[in-house]
Enzyme design. Structure first.
Site, PDB file in Angstrom:
ATOM      1  N   LYS A 117      23.007  49.450 104.385  1.00  0.00           N
ATOM      2  CA  LYS A 117      21.970  50.056 105.223  1.00  0.00           C
ATOM      3  C   LYS A 117      20.606  49.422 104.975  1.00  0.00           C
ATOM      4  O   LYS A 117      19.823  49.256 105.903  1.00  0.00           O
ATOM      5  CB  LYS A 117      21.913  51.575 105.025  1.00  0.00           C
ATOM      6  CG  LYS A 117      23.194  52.250 105.539  1.00  0.00           C
ATOM      7  CD  LYS A 117      22.997  53.681 105.956  1.00  0.00           C
ATOM      8  CE  LYS A 117      24.272  54.186 106.614  1.00  0.00           C
ATOM      9  NZ  LYS A 117      24.269  55.588 106.948  1.00  0.00           N
ATOM     10  N   LYS A 200      34.715  49.609 113.759  1.00  0.00           N
ATOM     11  CA  LYS A 200      34.890  51.063 113.867  1.00  0.00           C
ATOM     12  C   LYS A 200      33.928  51.690 114.881  1.00  0.00           C
ATOM     13  O   LYS A 200      32.813  51.210 115.067  1.00  0.00           O
ATOM     14  CB  LYS A 200      34.772  51.739 112.496  1.00  0.00           C
ATOM     15  CG  LYS A 200      33.374  51.865 111.936  1.00  0.00           C
ATOM     16  CD  LYS A 200      33.307  52.926 110.829  1.00  0.00           C
ATOM     17  CE  LYS A 200      31.876  53.400 110.653  1.00  0.00           C
ATOM     18  NZ  LYS A 200      31.702  54.599 109.888  1.00  0.00           N
ATOM     19  N   LYS A 203      28.087  55.610 115.528  1.00  0.00           N
ATOM     20  CA  LYS A 203      26.917  55.943 116.328  1.00  0.00           C
ATOM     21  C   LYS A 203      25.872  54.844 116.270  1.00  0.00           C
ATOM     22  O   LYS A 203      25.069  54.701 117.174  1.00  0.00           O
ATOM     23  CB  LYS A 203      26.267  57.278 115.951  1.00  0.00           C
ATOM     24  CG  LYS A 203      26.586  57.891 114.632  1.00  0.00           C
ATOM     25  CD  LYS A 203      25.822  59.196 114.504  1.00  0.00           C
ATOM     26  CE  LYS A 203      26.454  60.225 113.604  1.00  0.00           C
ATOM     27  NZ  LYS A 203      26.692  59.910 112.228  1.00  0.00           N
TER      28      LYS A 203
HETATM   29  P1  ATP Z   1      26.780  55.475 111.222  1.00  0.00           P
HETATM   30  O1  ATP Z   1      27.117  54.658 112.425  1.00  0.00           O
HETATM   31  O2  ATP Z   1      25.341  55.910 111.183  1.00  0.00           O
HETATM   32  O3  ATP Z   1      27.309  54.907 109.939  1.00  0.00           O
HETATM   33  P2  ATP Z   1      29.012  57.069 111.695  1.00  0.00           P
HETATM   34  O4  ATP Z   1      29.202  57.196 113.161  1.00  0.00           O
HETATM   35  O5  ATP Z   1      29.834  56.062 110.976  1.00  0.00           O
HETATM   36  O6  ATP Z   1      27.502  56.833 111.426  1.00  0.00           O
HETATM   37  P3  ATP Z   1      28.856  59.091 109.631  1.00  0.00           P
HETATM   38  O7  ATP Z   1      27.816  60.144 109.829  1.00  0.00           O
HETATM   39  O8  ATP Z   1      28.613  58.015 108.644  1.00  0.00           O
HETATM   40  O9  ATP Z   1      29.240  58.483 111.070  1.00  0.00           O
HETATM   41  O10 ATP Z   1      30.233  59.747 109.273  1.00  0.00           O
HETATM   42  C1  ATP Z   1      30.585  61.093 109.339  1.00  0.00           C
HETATM   43  C2  ATP Z   1      32.055  61.174 108.994  1.00  0.00           C
HETATM   44  O11 ATP Z   1      32.846  60.608 110.046  1.00  0.00           O
HETATM   45  C3  ATP Z   1      32.457  60.425 107.717  1.00  0.00           C
HETATM   46  O12 ATP Z   1      33.325  61.211 106.929  1.00  0.00           O
HETATM   47  C4  ATP Z   1      33.162  59.186 108.217  1.00  0.00           C
HETATM   48  O13 ATP Z   1      34.149  58.733 107.314  1.00  0.00           O
HETATM   49  C5  ATP Z   1      33.765  59.645 109.534  1.00  0.00           C
HETATM   50  N1  ATP Z   1      33.844  58.547 110.508  1.00  0.00           N
HETATM   51  C6  ATP Z   1      32.806  57.910 111.084  1.00  0.00           C
HETATM   52  N2  ATP Z   1      33.216  56.968 111.956  1.00  0.00           N
HETATM   53  C7  ATP Z   1      34.574  57.011 111.939  1.00  0.00           C
HETATM   54  C8  ATP Z   1      35.616  56.289 112.642  1.00  0.00           C
HETATM   55  N3  ATP Z   1      35.316  55.349 113.535  1.00  0.00           N
HETATM   56  N4  ATP Z   1      36.894  56.599 112.390  1.00  0.00           N
HETATM   57  C9  ATP Z   1      37.206  57.577 111.493  1.00  0.00           C
HETATM   58  N5  ATP Z   1      36.282  58.290 110.804  1.00  0.00           N
HETATM   59  C10 ATP Z   1      34.985  58.022 111.012  1.00  0.00           C
END
Ligand code: ATP
Ligand code: LTN
Length: 335
Positions: A117, A200, A203
């Site tokens: 990050k 993956k 957001k």
């Molecule tokens: P960022 O893009 O800001 O990293 P994010 O969309 O990855 O955010 P987080 O807030 O980091 O989301 O994650 C919240 C939860 O959702 C965590 O437990 C993470 O493991 C899960 N998660 C996020 N993206 C995925 C995905 N594509 N598939 C499965 N689990 C996910």
């Protein structure tokens, strides 16, 4: 079973967007819902963690409430779980500081989420809060004496740090914290971006077209699925290497419909990608239609939503304040 006899579970999610996406649900929140039964569950909207990213106040408030409404609509039940906002329980900051005083500089520098990050935003612009983020997360967990922490694989290192810090404190100052275990399901679906099935769904990925948002309209989500990039060939078959796009859609269909991947492959034998994508769109849209409606309804009645969250914060406070009192006593803090 009484709460005492049950294992305690704690997890947190950041209110960093207007809507959770399909990955958040299938990778995280769905496990939270399942774990409510048979566990004493604490689920926390970690708004203080979300402050490591710059936001404007109106957005911040809206997103925090929207996160709560979505968690409830997705099946977190206030009767079964303690659902609360992190900043409403000030003990998180109190124990966070103690955790910071226990963590080595080198140890914190090795956290891969921090490295990722901070390199994204440029290390000069990265805030110190991003560096101390894992210590606040350790406090979130240890305050509640959690046995299990359901998270995605990306959080394993933070849970390891939490365990190390708990053990270190217990050894130096006497038994204070339960040592938590990460609860990482191998079967929890990892969902990829619809436009780039090798990365993956996220957001912060920037690709709006590749992310299915729970709060988005059914029409928009159906359109996104129908325009998902697929692969060469025409056979609907699970093969992550050769067919990452189709495999991702099969994972999504299976997780939401409850049908096995093999059964879905069989249904689409001899049919093309177009038919398959329409079917996935239907499954997704119908699954989230009532959930979105329920979340919007909850957001209409803010007083009710706040009352659920305040009740949660009261229950969380009762546990967290005991842990801080014990921690301070063991440290020799004057009362
Ligand atoms: P960022 O893009 O800001 O990293 P994010 O969309 O990855 O955010 P987080 O807030 O980091 O989301 O994650 C919240 C939860 O959702 C965590 O437990 C993470 O493991 C899960 N998660 C996020 N993206 C995925 C995905 N594509 N598939 C499965 N689990 C996910
Ligand atoms: N860092 C986690 C969110 C998080 C969390 C927690 C998860 C903050 N505090 C406590 C489990 C337990 C994330 O980025 N998904």
């Amino acid at each position: 079973m009484t709460a005492k006899a049950m294992k305690r579970v704690l997890s947190g999610i950041q209110p960093t967007s207007d809507s959770f996406h399909l990955g958040n649900y299938l990778g995280a929140v769905k496990q939270w819902v399942d774990l409510q039964d048979g566990h004493d569950a604490f689920y926390c909207i970690v708004d203080l963690h979300a402050l490591t990213i710059e936001t404007d106040p109106a957005h911040f408030r809206k997103r925090t409430l929207a996160s709560a409404a979505q968690l409830l609509a997705l099946g977190i039940s206030p009767e079964k779980s303690t659902l609360f906002i992190q900043s409403q329980v000030p003990q998180h900051n109190q124990l966070g500081w103690i955790m910071e005083c226990l963590t080595g500089f080198g140890e914190a520098s090795r956290m891969t989420q921090f490295k990722d990050k901070s390199s994204k935003s440029g290390s000069d612009r990265a805030v110190v809060g991003l560096f101390t983020y894992p210590m606040l997360q350790a406090a979130d967990i240890l305050l509640y004496q959690a046995d299990y922490v359901p998270v995605g694989e990306d959080q394993r290192q933070h849970i390891e740090l939490t365990r190390d810090l708990a053990q270190r404190f217990n050894t130096k100052y006497g038994q204070t914290f339960q040592i938590p275990d990460a609860y990482i399901l191998k079967t929890a679906a990892k969902i990829n971006d619809l436009q780039d099935a090798t990365s993956k769904m996220s957001k912060s990925s920037g690709s709006v077209a590749g992310v299915i948002e729970i709060m988005d309209t059914p029409e928009s989500n159906a359109k996104k699925i129908k325009s998902a990039t697929t692969d060469a060939g025409r056979e609907v078959r699970f093969d992550e290497k050769e067919k990452p796009g189709i495999s991702n859609l099969l994972t999504i269909h299976s997780a939401l419909s409850g049908q096995s991947i093999q059964a879905i492959e069989k249904d689409f034998e001899g049919k093309g990608y177009g038919d398959f994508k329409s079917a996935v769109a239907d499954v997704v849209v119908e699954y989230f239609r009532p959930i979105r409606a329920r979340a919007l309804e909850l957001l209409e009645d803010e007083a009710n939503l706040l009352s659920i969250l305040h009740d949660g914060a009261d229950k969380a406070h009762a546990v967290a304040s005991q842990t801080v009192a014990q921690t301070y006593a063991n440290l020799g803090v004057v009362k």
